[in-house]
Design a protein around this motif. Structure first.
Motif, PDB file in Angstrom:
ATOM      1  N   PHE A 156     -61.127 -18.788  35.184  1.00 20.48           N
ATOM      2  CA  PHE A 156     -59.875 -18.820  34.476  1.00 20.48           C
ATOM      3  C   PHE A 156     -59.310 -20.133  34.152  1.00 20.48           C
ATOM      4  O   PHE A 156     -58.718 -20.431  32.746  1.00 20.48           O
ATOM      5  CB  PHE A 156     -58.733 -18.181  35.352  1.00 20.48           C
ATOM      6  CG  PHE A 156     -57.366 -18.450  34.831  1.00 20.48           C
ATOM      7  CD1 PHE A 156     -56.950 -17.475  33.420  1.00 20.48           C
ATOM      8  CD2 PHE A 156     -56.383 -19.149  35.237  1.00 20.48           C
ATOM      9  CE1 PHE A 156     -55.590 -17.964  32.926  1.00 20.48           C
ATOM     10  CE2 PHE A 156     -55.184 -19.424  34.497  1.00 20.48           C
ATOM     11  CZ  PHE A 156     -54.556 -18.594  33.567  1.00 20.48           C
ATOM     12  N   THR A 159     -60.800 -21.536  30.709  1.00 24.54           N
ATOM     13  CA  THR A 159     -60.660 -20.806  29.567  1.00 24.54           C
ATOM     14  C   THR A 159     -59.405 -21.731  28.862  1.00 24.54           C
ATOM     15  O   THR A 159     -58.894 -22.610  29.275  1.00 24.54           O
ATOM     16  CB  THR A 159     -59.910 -19.415  29.779  1.00 24.54           C
ATOM     17  OG1 THR A 159     -58.705 -19.524  30.290  1.00 24.54           O
ATOM     18  CG2 THR A 159     -60.992 -18.678  30.616  1.00 24.54           C
ATOM     19  N   GLN A 160     -59.175 -21.036  27.475  1.00 25.17           N
ATOM     20  CA  GLN A 160     -58.151 -21.787  26.857  1.00 25.17           C
ATOM     21  C   GLN A 160     -56.676 -21.599  27.400  1.00 25.17           C
ATOM     22  O   GLN A 160     -56.125 -22.769  27.542  1.00 25.17           O
ATOM     23  CB  GLN A 160     -58.057 -21.164  25.358  1.00 25.17           C
ATOM     24  CG  GLN A 160     -59.561 -21.322  24.454  1.00 25.17           C
ATOM     25  CD  GLN A 160     -59.501 -20.310  23.419  1.00 25.17           C
ATOM     26  OE1 GLN A 160     -58.482 -19.650  22.944  1.00 25.17           O
ATOM     27  NE2 GLN A 160     -60.611 -20.604  22.557  1.00 25.17           N
ATOM     28  N   VAL A 161     -56.428 -20.688  27.959  1.00 24.89           N
ATOM     29  CA  VAL A 161     -55.123 -20.574  28.532  1.00 24.89           C
ATOM     30  C   VAL A 161     -55.049 -21.234  29.883  1.00 24.89           C
ATOM     31  O   VAL A 161     -54.189 -22.096  30.331  1.00 24.89           O
ATOM     32  CB  VAL A 161     -54.947 -19.032  29.090  1.00 24.89           C
ATOM     33  CG1 VAL A 161     -53.340 -19.087  29.739  1.00 24.89           C
ATOM     34  CG2 VAL A 161     -54.836 -18.304  27.679  1.00 24.89           C
ATOM     35  N   PHE A 163     -56.851 -24.241  30.530  1.00 25.11           N
ATOM     36  CA  PHE A 163     -56.690 -25.443  30.073  1.00 25.11           C
ATOM     37  C   PHE A 163     -55.313 -25.912  29.685  1.00 25.11           C
ATOM     38  O   PHE A 163     -54.686 -26.892  30.275  1.00 25.11           O
ATOM     39  CB  PHE A 163     -57.382 -25.783  28.967  1.00 25.11           C
ATOM     40  CG  PHE A 163     -58.894 -26.172  28.909  1.00 25.11           C
ATOM     41  CD1 PHE A 163     -59.409 -25.782  30.264  1.00 25.11           C
ATOM     42  CD2 PHE A 163     -59.939 -26.360  27.958  1.00 25.11           C
ATOM     43  CE1 PHE A 163     -60.996 -26.259  30.535  1.00 25.11           C
ATOM     44  CE2 PHE A 163     -61.022 -26.578  28.107  1.00 25.11           C
ATOM     45  CZ  PHE A 163     -61.723 -26.485  29.532  1.00 25.11           C
TER      46      PHE A 163
END
Lengths: 300, 259
Positions: A156, A159-161, A163
């Motif tokens: 997790f 991932t973009q979120v 980060f």
């Protein structure tokens, strides 16, 4: 003689360390990743235990109880996050408020101050009934769960979120100028953190065979102690190391406690000893006048 | 392109400490304008940038970027239009994260973030390419934590991050002031190069009059929250520090300006 007595503490330390490892993992997410000193943990741990105990008593399948415990923990964490981000309540106070409210909520959920689960079927009962040494299946189960969630967290946070959430804890101003709603990230992160903690509470209650309204007291301090021990051993340079530190530290912490008890530490003094450990670990860098050891925390 | 209409911001309104930081400023920037803003301490330079960026909101007036009224949009909702660099090199990057992680966050400026992988292979190649242009050797250090970089390297990385997704408006808030003179010169030259290359509309606040005169096609001097002097084109090209000092010396008590 002494050695064998130490060796005998290993299985119980492993079992408890892995079971409580999820608490430390949750605290890594709030304290380390989000830099948010979240004290909800003492309440959300018991919340998970209360939800699962009540539902099992009501005849619900244990897995349903566990899933609802996770949801309840998630919502409790979100509450703390909302108090801080929307009502601008100091982060420490927001956690204390939710923790205190949860004490009443937990009593309501259980209907009394404790529920014993020794005589009913729990999620762990099938494992306990295997015709092998009880420790083998139980330790394996908790190993799979805590290491599994460690790896899920690692994924997790790449991932973009993930980060965006890490950046929220690291440099809130910067990630906001890149278009991230940091309030949302804080609420979501605290939700995930407390979902882990509640799951731990739900599993521990079934493992020890009861849920008690006071079982979460001191959980945050114990979790911090575990993290500090773990970080001293495996470091905290990357997310993978931080989550590993939570699990490893939790096991070592439980081992130290078990050895301490064997050597004559009174169980009533446990929390004092744990507190002293944390004070030492946090205080030594300050005494040495090092800057590095300082906790970086937001919203205080 | 970017329009600021009659912007006004008062701090501590109604108290004896009341301070009018920005007092009715209007400013129209055309696409590709590179505007430098100077003024002594308290002239309202940073407040003006904050109002444009949404760090704080005006009491009166409007901010319009690319035809969209953004006056009261929170910071994160107008991020897709803006790139911004602060004075403190620590403020533009997440120090516990790696260079490529920082770049990937800038890559998604103003976009919806999902559970997709943060750094993808194809983007990594792109990051390597843009880092190469900085000529700091960072292209071989993609997985290094940003905390290992020097102030100048961090500010150059911030510059890259602010311009990576080609914002409608680039805001530079004394972004070289905290660096040593040599590094500051490098960063300002790099800024000028990137701004020209992509024809970015830019507003640069600076404390350094040489910088303000040398770079950009338009210079604005603020004094007590108002525009006092606005010069562009040929007139700006021939402007000298001496001339500005002769005309506005009284207001420019701040010696740093002339340094």
């Amino acid at each position: 003689m002494i050695l064998s007595s130490f060796l005998r503490t290993i299985p119980i330390s492993l079992e408890q360390g892995l079971a409580y490892g999820l608490v430390a993992l949750g605290i890594v997410i709030s304290f380390r990743i989000l830099a948010f000193p979240d004290l909800t943990v003492d309440g959300s741990f018991t919340l998970g235990a209360s939800v699962v105990a009540r539902l099992i008593m009501e005849g619900a399948p244990p897995i349903v109880g566990i899933l609802l415990a996770i949801v309840a923990g998630f919502l409790a964490g979100c509450c703390t996050g909302l108090l801080n981000t929307k009502l601008k309540i100091n982060s420490l106070l927001a956690g204390i408020l939710v923790m205190t409210i949860l004490y009443s909520v937990n009593l309501r959920i259980m209907g009394r101050s404790n529920i014993q689960l020794l005589t009913v079927n729990t999620f762990l009962t099938p494992l306990e009934n295997l015709h092998v040494n009880r420790f083998i299946p139980i330790i394996s189960f908790f190993f799979v769960v805590s290491v599994g969630f460690k790896f899920l967290s690692d994924l997790f946070f790449h991932t973009q979120v993930g980060f965006a959430m890490r950046a929220t804890g690291d440099n809130e101003q910067m990630i906001r100028t890149l278009g991230v709603d940091t309030d949302k990230m804080t609420v979501l992160g605290l939700g995930i953190s407390n979902a882990f903690v509640a799951l731990s509470g739900a599993l521990v209650a079934q493992d020890q065979g009861f849920s008690d309204v006071g079982m979460g007291i001191g959980m945050i301090v114990a979790g911090l102690a575990a993290i500090i021990i773990g970080e001293a051993l495996v470091g905290k340079q990357t997310v993978e190391r931080m989550t590993l530190a939570a699990i490893v530290g939790s096991i070592i912490y439980k081992f130290i406690i078990a050895v301490g008890l064997r050597l004559g530490l009174a169980p009533t003094d446990l929390k004092m000893a744990t507190g002293a450990m944390v004070i030492l670990a946090l205080g030594i860098p300050a005494l040495k006048k090092e800057k590095e050891g300082k906790l970086h925390l937001r919203g205080v | 392109m970017v329009k600021v209409e009659n912007l006004r911001k008062v701090f501590k309104k109604g108290t004896i400490d009341e301070k009018v930081a920005v007092d009715g400023i209007s400013l129209h920037c055309r696409k590709g304008d590179f505007i430098t803003i100077i003024g002594s301490n308290g002239a309202g330079k940073t407040t003006l940038l904050n109002l444009i960026a949404g760090t704080c909101f005006p009491d009166e007036g409007e901010v319009v970027i690319d035809g969209t009224r953004v006056t009261h949009l929170p910071e994160h909702k107008r991020a897709k239009y803006l790139g911004r660099i602060f004075q403190d090199p620590l403020m533009g990057t997440a120090s516990s994260m790696t260079i490529e992680e920082n770049l990937s966050m800038a890559d998604l400026r103003g976009q919806l973030r999902t559970l997709r992988w943060g750094v993808t292979k194809s983007r990594r190649e792109f990051y390597k390419q843009v880092l190469k242009e900085l000529e700091l050797g960072l292209e071989t250090r993609l997985k290094d934590s940003v905390s290992l970089l020097s102030g100048g390297q961090r500010q150059s990385l911030t510059l890259l991050m602010a311009t990576l997704s080609l914002p409608k408006l680039l805001l530079l808030d004394e972004h070289t002031a905290a660096l040593d003179p040599k590094t500051a010169q490098k960063v300002i030259e790099l800024t000028d190069k990137i701004v020209r290359e992509h024809n970015l509309t830019t507003i640069m606040v600076t404390h350094n009059m040489h910088q303000a005169i040398r770079y950009g096609n338009r210079m604005i001097m603020l004094h007590e929250g108002k525009i006092q002097f606005d010069v562009e084109g040929e007139e700006k090209k021939t402007l000298t520090v001496d001339e500005v000092v002769r005309r506005f010396g009284a207001e420019l008590k701040d010696e740093a300006l002339l340094g």
